[in-house]
Design a protein around this motif. Sequence first.
Motif, PDB file in Angstrom:
ATOM      1  N   CYS A  19       0.813  -1.214   0.000  1.00  0.00           N
ATOM      2  CA  CYS A  19       0.000   0.000   0.000  1.00  0.00           C
ATOM      3  C   CYS A  19       0.846   1.263   0.000  1.00  0.00           C
ATOM      4  CB  CYS A  19      -0.934   0.012   1.208  1.00  0.00           C
ATOM      5  SG  CYS A  19      -2.131  -1.320   1.199  1.00  0.00           S
ATOM      6  N   THR A  20       2.169   1.120   0.056  1.00  0.00           N
ATOM      7  CA  THR A  20       3.025   2.294   0.164  1.00  0.00           C
ATOM      8  C   THR A  20       4.091   2.389  -0.915  1.00  0.00           C
ATOM      9  OG1 THR A  20       4.510   1.126   1.674  1.00  0.00           O
ATOM     10  CG2 THR A  20       2.701   2.406   2.658  1.00  0.00           C
ATOM     11  N   THR A  21       4.207   1.380  -1.779  1.00  0.00           N
ATOM     12  CA  THR A  21       5.266   1.395  -2.783  1.00  0.00           C
ATOM     13  C   THR A  21       4.681   1.464  -4.186  1.00  0.00           C
ATOM     14  OG1 THR A  21       5.312  -1.022  -2.831  1.00  0.00           O
ATOM     15  CG2 THR A  21       6.864   0.063  -1.349  1.00  0.00           C
ATOM     16  N   ILE A  22       5.438   2.107  -5.049  1.00  0.00           N
ATOM     17  CA  ILE A  22       5.055   2.153  -6.465  1.00  0.00           C
ATOM     18  C   ILE A  22       5.718   0.955  -7.110  1.00  0.00           C
ATOM     19  CG2 ILE A  22       5.393   3.436  -8.603  1.00  0.00           C
ATOM     20  CD1 ILE A  22       5.014   5.974  -7.055  1.00  0.00           C
ATOM     21  N   PRO A  23       5.092   0.171  -7.905  1.00  0.00           N
ATOM     22  CA  PRO A  23       3.800   0.292  -8.563  1.00  0.00           C
ATOM     23  C   PRO A  23       2.650  -0.359  -7.801  1.00  0.00           C
ATOM     24  CG  PRO A  23       4.980  -1.521  -9.540  1.00  0.00           C
ATOM     25  CD  PRO A  23       5.892  -0.916  -8.493  1.00  0.00           C
ATOM     26  N   ASP A  24       2.953  -0.964  -6.649  1.00  0.00           N
ATOM     27  CA  ASP A  24       1.930  -1.745  -5.952  1.00  0.00           C
ATOM     28  C   ASP A  24       0.805  -0.896  -5.385  1.00  0.00           C
ATOM     29  OD1 ASP A  24       3.406  -4.161  -6.375  1.00  0.00           O
ATOM     30  OD2 ASP A  24       4.817  -3.396  -4.892  1.00  0.00           O
TER      31      ASP A  24
END
Length: 159
Positions: A19-24
């Motif tokens: 929920c805090t990292t791109i692309p996730d």
Amino acid sequence: MAANTAQHMGNLPSGMGICTTIPDIFYIPELVFGGVTWALVASNLVQPANPLGWVMFVSIFCFVMTFLWMIIFACGGHRNSSSWATADFAYHGIAAFFYLSSSVSLAFVTITISLSPFISSSAVLRIYRIDIAAVVFSFLSTLLYFLHTIFSAMRWKSF
């Protein structure tokens, strides 16, 4: 070798890290916009059946697969991170392509409805307005999957 694996595992988050990292971070908006597209098309008259059937297939398929993909990542089910990074890139690339093709089909059907001589009737106007909303959400879903693909490719290339 173990340190190398641990370093690569840091590139693919698990748990609340998705929920805090791109692309996730794109998982939740993909689910929301894809689900709204699915609901809007399903709430309408599916005519003509062929293009709108494809839109329904794509929206349901991508919703279910993205949900499963998010659960796998959240539960830490990805142990071999280089192959999971590749699979993440491949899935989101295919999903972006599917959504683009279904969005164009849905836009074509909506334009066809707008050219109808019966557009002034309340039933046709209601269908037309719902289709416009579905087109907007479908193209937004396409954009989200495309962005997820780009960022997944960047993560994949870092391995």
